[in-house]
Motif scaffolding. Structure first.
Motif, PDB file in Angstrom:
ATOM      1  N   LEU A 113       1.087 -13.038   9.124  1.00  0.00           N
ATOM      2  CA  LEU A 113       0.385 -12.069   8.274  1.00  0.00           C
ATOM      3  C   LEU A 113       1.104 -10.722   8.248  1.00  0.00           C
ATOM      4  N   THR A 114       1.669 -10.312   9.366  1.00  0.00           N
ATOM      5  CA  THR A 114       2.412  -9.046   9.406  1.00  0.00           C
ATOM      6  C   THR A 114       3.664  -9.128   8.540  1.00  0.00           C
ATOM      7  N   ILE A 115       4.381 -10.242   8.627  1.00  0.00           N
ATOM      8  CA  ILE A 115       5.591 -10.427   7.804  1.00  0.00           C
ATOM      9  C   ILE A 115       5.230 -10.449   6.323  1.00  0.00           C
ATOM     10  N   ILE A 168       4.340  -6.877   5.162  1.00  0.00           N
ATOM     11  CA  ILE A 168       5.534  -6.034   5.013  1.00  0.00           C
ATOM     12  C   ILE A 168       6.317  -6.445   3.774  1.00  0.00           C
ATOM     13  N   ARG A 169       6.470  -7.735   3.551  1.00  0.00           N
ATOM     14  CA  ARG A 169       7.249  -8.224   2.409  1.00  0.00           C
ATOM     15  C   ARG A 169       6.583  -7.846   1.091  1.00  0.00           C
ATOM     16  N   PHE A 170       5.262  -8.075   0.999  1.00  0.00           N
ATOM     17  CA  PHE A 170       4.582  -7.754  -0.257  1.00  0.00           C
ATOM     18  C   PHE A 170       4.496  -6.253  -0.505  1.00  0.00           C
ATOM     19  N   SER A 171       4.339  -5.470   0.530  1.00  0.00           N
ATOM     20  CA  SER A 171       4.299  -4.019   0.322  1.00  0.00           C
ATOM     21  C   SER A 171       5.701  -3.498  -0.056  1.00  0.00           C
ATOM     22  N   PHE A 172       6.758  -4.100   0.474  1.00  0.00           N
ATOM     23  CA  PHE A 172       8.121  -3.704   0.098  1.00  0.00           C
ATOM     24  C   PHE A 172       8.381  -4.031  -1.354  1.00  0.00           C
ATOM     25  N   VAL A 173       7.959  -5.242  -1.786  1.00  0.00           N
ATOM     26  CA  VAL A 173       8.150  -5.653  -3.170  1.00  0.00           C
ATOM     27  C   VAL A 173       7.303  -4.783  -4.086  1.00  0.00           C
TER      28      VAL A 173
END
Length: 169
Positions: free
Chosen positions: A154-156, A159-164
């Motif tokens: 869930l953390t990964i 982070i990935r969706f917020s970066f995108v």
């Protein structure tokens, strides 16, 4: 005492000014109890004579034709034995710290379940029950690993969706 008056009524001729000079009223008299309020007769000091066994106590008559032989058998009482189990000599890991970490930081539902199994492990160790302690410890470890894996995934993903998301805006 006058039976027509109330037992708590003051004597005739009494005023509230006289109450400091008068003694308190006596206790109620009860004619049905002749010695009420008076000291008991003097009692003999110490213990009385021991009771007489073997004779006819208190004027009782034996039953006709029934004479019981004297009882000479002794009663033997067995000592009480307390059986307790000592805590286990081999320590069983309860994963309590790991459970608290996964409960607060990774996955709350699985962390709570792992915490409950950790407490169950600790209680089984105190009882000296090795089988239950090992089983609860294994379940707590598996739940903690699953909660940690879900928390990392869930953390990964976060982070990935917020970066995108921030890159596109």
């Amino acid at each position: 005492m006058n039976p027509n008056m109330s037992p708590s009524a003051p004597p005739p001729g009494w005023t509230s000014d006289d109450k400091s000079a008068m003694p308190p009223p006596p206790y109620q008299d009860h004619p049905q109890y002749p010695n009420a309020g008076y000291p008991y007769p003097a009692q003999a000091q110490g213990y009385g004579p021991p009771p007489q066994y073997g004779g006819q106590p208190y004027g009782q008559q034996p039953y006709p034709g029934q004479q019981y032989p004297p009882v000479t058998a002794a009663v033997t009482v067995q000592p009480t034995v307390y059986v307790t189990q000592a805590p286990l000599a081999r320590a069983v890991n309860d994963y309590l710290g790991y459970s608290i970490f996964t409960m607060l930081c990774c996955c709350l539902p699985l962390g709570i379940a792992a915490f409950i199994y950790s407490i169950s492990t600790r209680k089984a160790v105190q009882r000296g029950d090795l089988v239950v302690a090992d089983q609860s410890s294994a379940v707590a470890r598996r739940l903690n690993h699953a909660a940690l894996g879900i928390g990392i995934i869930l953390t990964i993903c976060f982070i990935r969706f917020s970066f995108v998301y921030f890159k596109s805006h």
